[in-house]
Design a protein around this motif. Structure first.
Motif, PDB file in Angstrom:
ATOM      1  N   PHE A  34       0.841  -1.197   0.000  1.00 56.86           N
ATOM      2  CA  PHE A  34       0.000   0.000   0.000  1.00 56.86           C
ATOM      3  C   PHE A  34       0.878   1.249   0.000  1.00 56.86           C
ATOM      4  O   PHE A  34       1.940   1.253   0.634  1.00 56.86           O
ATOM      5  N   PRO A  35       0.414   2.322  -0.645  1.00 61.17           N
ATOM      6  CA  PRO A  35       1.069   3.620  -0.437  1.00 61.17           C
ATOM      7  C   PRO A  35       0.646   4.148   0.933  1.00 61.17           C
ATOM      8  O   PRO A  35      -0.542   4.342   1.182  1.00 61.17           O
ATOM      9  N   VAL A  36       1.590   4.330   1.835  1.00 59.73           N
ATOM     10  CA  VAL A  36       1.283   4.723   3.213  1.00 59.73           C
ATOM     11  C   VAL A  36       1.693   6.182   3.433  1.00 59.73           C
ATOM     12  O   VAL A  36       2.808   6.577   3.084  1.00 59.73           O
ATOM     13  N   LEU A  37       0.781   6.971   3.993  1.00 65.43           N
ATOM     14  CA  LEU A  37       1.100   8.346   4.386  1.00 65.43           C
ATOM     15  C   LEU A  37       1.630   8.301   5.813  1.00 65.43           C
ATOM     16  O   LEU A  37       0.914   7.940   6.754  1.00 65.43           O
ATOM     17  N   TRP A  38       2.925   8.658   5.975  1.00 62.01           N
ATOM     18  CA  TRP A  38       3.592   8.503   7.264  1.00 62.01           C
ATOM     19  C   TRP A  38       3.375   9.718   8.156  1.00 62.01           C
ATOM     20  O   TRP A  38       3.445  10.860   7.704  1.00 62.01           O
ATOM     21  N   GLU A  39       3.121   9.448   9.438  1.00 69.34           N
ATOM     22  CA  GLU A  39       2.821  10.478  10.425  1.00 69.34           C
ATOM     23  C   GLU A  39       4.103  11.156  10.912  1.00 69.34           C
ATOM     24  O   GLU A  39       5.210  10.744  10.571  1.00 69.34           O
ATOM     25  N   GLY A  40       3.917  12.139  11.787  1.00 69.84           N
ATOM     26  CA  GLY A  40       5.068  12.884  12.293  1.00 69.84           C
ATOM     27  C   GLY A  40       5.562  12.433  13.640  1.00 69.84           C
ATOM     28  O   GLY A  40       6.317  13.129  14.294  1.00 69.84           O
ATOM     29  N   TYR A  41       5.109  11.257  14.111  1.00 69.61           N
ATOM     30  CA  TYR A  41       5.589  10.790  15.410  1.00 69.61           C
ATOM     31  C   TYR A  41       6.177   9.389  15.253  1.00 69.61           C
ATOM     32  O   TYR A  41       5.861   8.670  14.308  1.00 69.61           O
ATOM     33  N   SER A  42       7.043   8.999  16.183  1.00 69.05           N
ATOM     34  CA  SER A  42       7.680   7.685  16.104  1.00 69.05           C
ATOM     35  C   SER A  42       7.945   7.158  17.508  1.00 69.05           C
ATOM     36  O   SER A  42       7.786   7.870  18.502  1.00 69.05           O
ATOM     37  N   GLU A  43       8.359   5.909  17.562  1.00 67.01           N
ATOM     38  CA  GLU A  43       8.640   5.231  18.824  1.00 67.01           C
ATOM     39  C   GLU A  43      10.128   4.857  18.817  1.00 67.01           C
ATOM     40  O   GLU A  43      10.587   4.185  17.889  1.00 67.01           O
ATOM     41  N   ALA A  44      10.868   5.277  19.820  1.00 62.48           N
ATOM     42  CA  ALA A  44      12.308   4.989  19.859  1.00 62.48           C
ATOM     43  C   ALA A  44      12.562   3.515  20.170  1.00 62.48           C
ATOM     44  O   ALA A  44      11.919   2.940  21.051  1.00 62.48           O
ATOM     45  N   LEU A  45      13.475   2.924  19.426  1.00 63.44           N
ATOM     46  CA  LEU A  45      13.861   1.530  19.633  1.00 63.44           C
ATOM     47  C   LEU A  45      15.366   1.459  19.867  1.00 63.44           C
ATOM     48  O   LEU A  45      16.074   2.459  19.734  1.00 63.44           O
ATOM     49  N   GLU A  46      15.871   0.275  20.173  1.00 69.34           N
ATOM     50  CA  GLU A  46      17.315   0.109  20.371  1.00 69.34           C
ATOM     51  C   GLU A  46      18.044   0.074  19.022  1.00 69.34           C
ATOM     52  O   GLU A  46      17.418  -0.017  17.970  1.00 69.34           O
TER      53      GLU A  46
ATOM     54  N   GLN B 110       5.398  11.944   4.018  1.00 66.94           N
ATOM     55  CA  GLN B 110       5.705  11.360   2.714  1.00 66.94           C
ATOM     56  C   GLN B 110       4.822  10.137   2.509  1.00 66.94           C
ATOM     57  O   GLN B 110       4.476   9.440   3.460  1.00 66.94           O
ATOM     58  N   THR B 111       4.460   9.896   1.255  1.00 66.40           N
ATOM     59  CA  THR B 111       3.706   8.691   0.925  1.00 66.40           C
ATOM     60  C   THR B 111       4.672   7.704   0.282  1.00 66.40           C
ATOM     61  O   THR B 111       5.166   7.941  -0.821  1.00 66.40           O
ATOM     62  N   ILE B 112       4.968   6.642   1.026  1.00 67.95           N
ATOM     63  CA  ILE B 112       5.953   5.645   0.589  1.00 67.95           C
ATOM     64  C   ILE B 112       5.306   4.271   0.675  1.00 67.95           C
ATOM     65  O   ILE B 112       4.646   3.948   1.677  1.00 67.95           O
ATOM     66  N   ASP B 113       5.526   3.447  -0.356  1.00 72.01           N
ATOM     67  CA  ASP B 113       4.926   2.113  -0.376  1.00 72.01           C
ATOM     68  C   ASP B 113       5.455   1.250   0.760  1.00 72.01           C
ATOM     69  O   ASP B 113       6.634   1.323   1.125  1.00 72.01           O
TER      70      ASP B 113
ATOM     71  N   GLU C  90       6.944  -3.282   6.207  1.00 67.07           N
ATOM     72  CA  GLU C  90       8.316  -2.926   5.828  1.00 67.07           C
ATOM     73  C   GLU C  90       8.263  -2.089   4.569  1.00 67.07           C
ATOM     74  O   GLU C  90       7.443  -2.337   3.688  1.00 67.07           O
ATOM     75  N   LEU C  91       9.118  -1.067   4.524  1.00 68.70           N
ATOM     76  CA  LEU C  91       9.145  -0.193   3.358  1.00 68.70           C
ATOM     77  C   LEU C  91       9.562  -0.992   2.122  1.00 68.70           C
ATOM     78  O   LEU C  91      10.426  -1.870   2.193  1.00 68.70           O
ATOM     79  N   VAL C  92       8.937  -0.684   0.997  1.00 63.97           N
ATOM     80  CA  VAL C  92       9.255  -1.358  -0.263  1.00 63.97           C
ATOM     81  C   VAL C  92      10.355  -0.551  -0.941  1.00 63.97           C
ATOM     82  O   VAL C  92      10.204   0.660  -1.184  1.00 63.97           O
ATOM     83  N   GLU C  93      11.462  -1.201  -1.229  1.00 59.72           N
ATOM     84  CA  GLU C  93      12.591  -0.481  -1.859  1.00 59.72           C
ATOM     85  C   GLU C  93      12.210  -0.054  -3.265  1.00 59.72           C
ATOM     86  O   GLU C  93      11.593  -0.823  -4.001  1.00 59.72           O
TER      87      GLU C  93
END
Length: 429
Positions: free
Chosen positions: A368-380, A409-412, A426-429
């Motif tokens: 799917f083309p996903v519209l990504w939000e402006g927040y994230s979750e910190a990981l290791e 950004q709208t990224i698949d 997972e992002l599609v390259e």
């Protein structure tokens, strides 16, 4: 002047907040996220339930307590239905009813003697898009409702239907797009009734937006499942119109729907869902259900439960019925006990979770083309999990490097697994 805007309730309230934010900025004032720093606080209240009205009162009191120096303006459904009560609350300087909402900014500046233009006015739109981040905005296209569902106080509070002219909506969307907005959600009290006072309809509005704006994604807010124009379903062939609809069913029993004065029988609702799903694979239908409406027998509840299960929904907003003074349902006989309402609500919540997970699982493996939000979750390991939404309104979480930004950004993205709160991708390259 620093202005803080706060809302309770529906997406329509949020759309109105955005309009006020733009207008305050055009008058040279600034929007602040911090209520304690504001010179003026505007609250858009809610009264869809007795609990919502109570929360509106609590919010007004709390904000005044935290910032007693600020002037306070209260609008919205609670303030409209309980104008004297709202006006008497400590800290309230002005009450603006729903019928005067379009003039709220002008009234506030004039009546509270705040109409002073700073030496240098701020650029409109700089920080007004605060309700959903910088990627999406609500646009109010319609207000009021000509129908009187027996449980609904909002139609009393909002008054008669009125639609915004098509060109005004197009101009607003084009202005939002210039500010970097990628997705617009059309909202209204009775969105399906758009244009009833203008001689056009919702399909006409959508066609005009798709033709006269370049907004990449157009989404519809809550839409009653009746009065849909004949060519409405065809519009979803355009990939810019998102394949998700929130269609409030309220009950899966025709007898209960009659007592609610709803204008869509279960058979008609099922036909709408079938048509949408036949046309667009993985079309997401979400809904509202009221549990324990007056007179709801065990047989009617079972009918309702079975119909909901058979239909399948991506998400359900579940409301336990509570009496609302001023509505016809409040005086109906055979009110249901709290114990039975609680039991039915729990039963439906379990089903809703099962259906949501099933819908998510059906989407696993798709891109799917996903519209990504402006927040994230910190990981290791210098990683972050970012979140976004698919066209059919699935929330996606995806792990990427901290050095990468995908905001607005709208990224698949390929959906890899279904989780309880969101799907993994997972992002599609």
């Amino acid at each position: 002047m620093l202005v803080h805007l706060k809302t309770l309730g529906c997406r329509l309230n949020e759309a109105e907040l955005e309009t006020w934010a733009q207008a305050f900025q055009k008058s040279g004032h600034q929007i602040t996220r911090k209520a304690e720093a504001a010179n003026l606080i505007v609250i858009n209240s809610c009264a869809v339930t007795q609990d919502a009205a109570r929360k509106s009162r609590q919010l007004i009191r709390r904000i005044h307590r935290d910032n007693p120096q600020a002037k306070m303006v209260v609008s919205g459904c609670y303030a409209t239905l309980n104008e004297d009560e709202a006006a008497s609350l400590m800290g309230v300087d002005l009450v603006v009813s729903n019928k005067d909402k379009d003039q709220l900014v002008e009234k506030t500046l004039n009546e509270l003697n705040m109409d002073s233009m700073p030496a240098m006015s701020t650029e409109p739109g700089e920080i007004s898009l605060f309700t959903r981040g910088r990627q999406r905005a609500f646009v109010k296209v319609q207000d009021g409702c000509r129908y009187r569902c027996t449980f609904c106080i909002v139609t009393v509070a909002r008054g008669e239907e009125s639609s915004r002219p098509v060109q005004a909506v197009i101009d607003e969307i084009n202005a939002l797009h210039k500010q970097g907005i990628t997705e617009v959600i059309l909202t209204g009290v009775h969105l399906g009734g758009y244009g009833s006072d203008l001689g056009n309809n919702l399909s006409d509005l959508i066609k005009a937006i798709l033709a006269e704006t370049d907004i990449p994604r157009l989404r519809l807010g809550s839409l009653e499942p009746w009065e849909l124009p004949g060519d409405f379903f065809e519009l979803f062939r355009n990939p810019r119109l998102m394949p998700h609809l929130h269609l409030p069913l309220q009950s899966g029993s025709d007898a209960v729907l009659r007592r609610m004065a709803r204008r869509c029988k279960t058979e008609e609702f099922a036909a709408i869902v079938k048509q949408l799903r036949a046309q667009i694979p993985h079309f997401n239908i979400t809904t509202d259900i009221i549990v324990g409406f007056p007179g709801e027998t065990e047989q009617e509840w079972q009918e309702s439960f079975d119909f909901i299960k058979q239909t399948g929904f991506g998400h359900i907003h579940i409301f336990t019925y509570s009496r609302r003074e001023g509505t016809k349902a409040a005086s109906l006989p055979d009110q249901i006990s709290n114990e039975i309402k609680k039991q039915r609500s729990q039963q439906l919540h379990l089903l809703a979770e099962e259906m949501k997970l099933k819908f998510c699982q059906e989407n696993v493996g798709n891109e799917f083309p996903v519209l990504w939000e402006g927040y994230s979750e910190a990981l290791e390991d210098d990683k972050q999990r970012v979140f976004g939404y698919t066209p059919n309104y699935l929330k996606v979480g995806c792990v990427i490097s901290n050095e990468v930004s995908v905001e607005n950004q709208t990224i698949d993205c390929r959906v890899t697994a279904a989780g309880a709160d969101y799907v993994f991708g997972e992002l599609v390259e």
